[in-house]
Design an enzyme around this catalytic site. Structure first.
Site, PDB file in Angstrom:
ATOM      1  N   ASP A  78       0.819  -1.205   0.000  1.00  0.00           N
ATOM      2  CA  ASP A  78       0.000   0.000   0.000  1.00  0.00           C
ATOM      3  C   ASP A  78       0.860   1.266   0.000  1.00  0.00           C
ATOM      4  O   ASP A  78       1.932   1.313   0.620  1.00  0.00           O
ATOM      5  CB  ASP A  78      -0.892  -0.004   1.249  1.00  0.00           C
ATOM      6  CG  ASP A  78      -1.822   1.180   1.321  1.00  0.00           C
ATOM      7  OD1 ASP A  78      -2.743   1.249   0.490  1.00  0.00           O
ATOM      8  OD2 ASP A  78      -1.627   2.031   2.202  1.00  0.00           O
ATOM      9  N   GLU A 128       0.914  -0.500  -5.034  1.00  0.00           N
ATOM     10  CA  GLU A 128      -0.151   0.439  -5.345  1.00  0.00           C
ATOM     11  C   GLU A 128       0.475   1.826  -5.482  1.00  0.00           C
ATOM     12  O   GLU A 128       1.113   2.320  -4.550  1.00  0.00           O
ATOM     13  CB  GLU A 128      -1.202   0.454  -4.240  1.00  0.00           C
ATOM     14  CG  GLU A 128      -2.330   1.438  -4.498  1.00  0.00           C
ATOM     15  CD  GLU A 128      -2.616   2.380  -3.334  1.00  0.00           C
ATOM     16  OE1 GLU A 128      -3.684   3.002  -3.344  1.00  0.00           O
ATOM     17  OE2 GLU A 128      -1.767   2.510  -2.434  1.00  0.00           O
TER      18      GLU A 128
END
Length: 533
Positions: free
Chosen positions: A203, A267
């Site tokens: 993330d 991401e």
């Protein structure tokens, strides 16, 4: 690439599970790990290769798991470590790989590391987070703004300093410039790899490394840029994408390689980040793949958007491998963004066939295979902290996080025996799994057919993108590999379209009205062509 030589993740179909909303096993209105385990057969029958599970770690849940208070444990609302182990065992028995989120750019302010760090300037974890003195007038060290709105700095009276946070003030950024912090994060990775996970979705990689000099960001250079949040008034140059990122991901890759056939996908959202994405994945020593928001925030699905996105990854030597998503837990349902309600079914079929023909990995978000729509959540029922803070200018992420409908006529559509944490979409029970599974012509069965088509053709799984052409509302992809050449044609418009087609092809799969040189609204087909001599 022959199947026996292909890494399991290359060309994979990955199914994203948002655990709060997938399946509730204990009747508290919140999905959990045992609920996922009970419903894994659904994912396996789709033909998916892997599941990606969004955060389930110990957390105060101010950002619903992306504020981690313990990186090596399961939050009690989701279950236990033993429940996770059982999930992995069941997934592997079904032939599914398991990818989990790792949130390494920041933690919760309730993490024991931060609680120690904030006590003084000379404790063992004093530099595990990003601290700085105020300016002489007491204001923050620089002009950086939080993505969730307001300054990216919060004053802490115990240390007499500000700490940095790209997101909520309860999500202080870890200081990954510290070798100690990096070493601890690597041990976190080892903990989950030892438990049998097959990869990580990492993330907020863009936000892992900031400029240590804390240089002010310049004003936004694009005068037309939307300015719904204070963060949008700047070109976010110095608070993100620091060069230390590339050295750190090499360390992560080294660890993952020690565990064999694992998979790493970063991401990376935002505009103007393609060079950063390329550098994250180039060669054999960094991350395997990256996905951005090209489609997630696109206002329309157009030939221009598709071809521009695909052409950024032409398949050159040393280039990384892309991963695509049309929707996820942060982005509105694609059908609600890209099609009018009266065209939803036809559009969904075209969209799914297109999705499965893209060069790269694809991530199907839970419920996408059912055609779920975006749910309008009223302000008084909002849970999303970003939407609450920026209401009504920021679209709520809650509308895509609503519970999965399993059984049309069961309480809460089979998701839970209790009132769920978010309301079920009013049109969702009619789309429940039990209404579509095994039903000829349903969108769920069409999804299975599209996945099966992809897996049956190496040109679709790992082949080259020979061409991406635009003809009005029509996209024409040419894929080649594994001794085959395929033509994939899609009408993204509401009106019939004429197309220039080669003379010699055989249709393998189609949706909508397809005739010689003519495609009906949202019609599409995939065809085999003779190989080029």
């Amino acid at each position: 690439m022959p199947a026996e030589e292909r890494p399991w993740w290359k060309g994979a179909v990955i199914y994203q599970i948002y655990p709060r909303s997938f399946a509730d096993s204990n009747g508290d209105g919140i999905g959990d790990l045992p609920g996922i385990t009970q419903r894994l057969d659904h994912v396996a029958t789709l033909g998916a290769d892997a599941i990606w599970i969004s955060p389930f770690f110990t957390s105060p849940m101010l950002d619903f798991g992306y504020d981690v208070a313990e990186f090596r444990n399961v939050d009690p609302i989701f279950g236990t470590l033993e429940d996770f182990d059982a999930l992995v065992e069941k997934a592997h028995a079904l032939g599914l790989k398991v990818i989990i989120d790792q949130v390494w750019s920041h933690s919760s302010d309730q993490h024991r590391w931060f609680e120690e760090s904030r006590q003084s300037r000379d404790n063992p974890k004093a530099d595990w987070y990003v601290w700085s003195d105020p300016k002489p007038d007491g204001s923050p060290p620089n002009n950086w703004q939080s993505i969730f709105g307001g300054p990216a700095w919060t004053w802490d009276p115990r240390r007499g300093q500000y700490y940095f946070h790209n997101f909520l003030k309860q999500q202080p950024d870890l200081n990954l410039h510290s070798e100690e912090v990096q070493a601890e994060i690597i041990e976190v990775a080892r903990f989950w790899l030892d438990r049998g996970v097959d990869g990580f979705r990492i993330d907020a990689v863009l936000h892992m490394f900031h400029d240590s000099a804390l240089t002010d960001n310049p004003p936004a250079s694009d005068p037309d840029k939307s300015k719904a949040r204070s963060h949008d008034f700047q070109d976010n140059i110095h608070n993100q994408a620091g060069p230390g990122t590339f050295r750190f991901v090499k360390r992560i890759r080294e660890v993952m390689d020690q565990y064999g056939a694992t998979f790493s996908v970063a991401e990376v959202g935002g505009s103007g980040v393609h060079e950063f994405q390329q550098r994250l994945t180039e060669g054999e020593t960094k991350l395997n793949s990256v996905y951005g928001f090209e489609f997630l925030y696109a206002k329309q699905l157009t030939p221009e958007v598709v071809c521009a996105s695909l052409k950024r990854w032409p398949g050159e030597d040393s280039e990384g491998w892309p991963t695509w998503a049309f929707e996820n837990h942060d982005a509105p349902r694609a059908v609600s963004r890209w099609a009018r309600p009266e065209h939803a079914d036809a559009f969904n079929r075209m969209k799914l066939l297109l999705f499965l023909c893209l060069r790269g990995n694809v991530i199907i978000y839970q419920g996408e295979e059912l055609g779920l729509t975006q749910v309008d959540i009223p302000y008084e029922k909002l849970q999303d902290p970003e939407a609450i803070a920026n209401w009504p200018m920021t679209l709520s992420r809650d509308g895509v996080r609503t519970p999965m409908p399993w059984v049309k006529d069961a309480p809460q559509a089979g998701f839970s025996s209790a009132q769920p944490w978010l309301p079920i979409g009013p049109d969702h029970p009619a789309m429940a799994v039990d209404q579509q599974a095994g039903v000829q012509g349903s969108l769920l069965e069409w999804t299975k057919a599209c996945i099966a088509l992809r897996k049956a053709h190496p040109a679709l799984q790992t082949g080259d993108l020979v061409a991406c052409r635009e003809e009005g509302s029509v996209i024409m992809l040419e894929r080649a590999g594994g001794g085959e050449r395929l033509l994939c044609v899609f009408n993204t418009g509401e009106e019939p379209a004429s197309v220039s087609l080669p003379a010699d092809f055989e249709i393998l799969e189609q949706c909508g009205d397809v005739a010689a040189g003519q495609l009906g609204p949202f019609a599409a087909f995939v065809a085999s062509m003779p190989e080029i001599e």
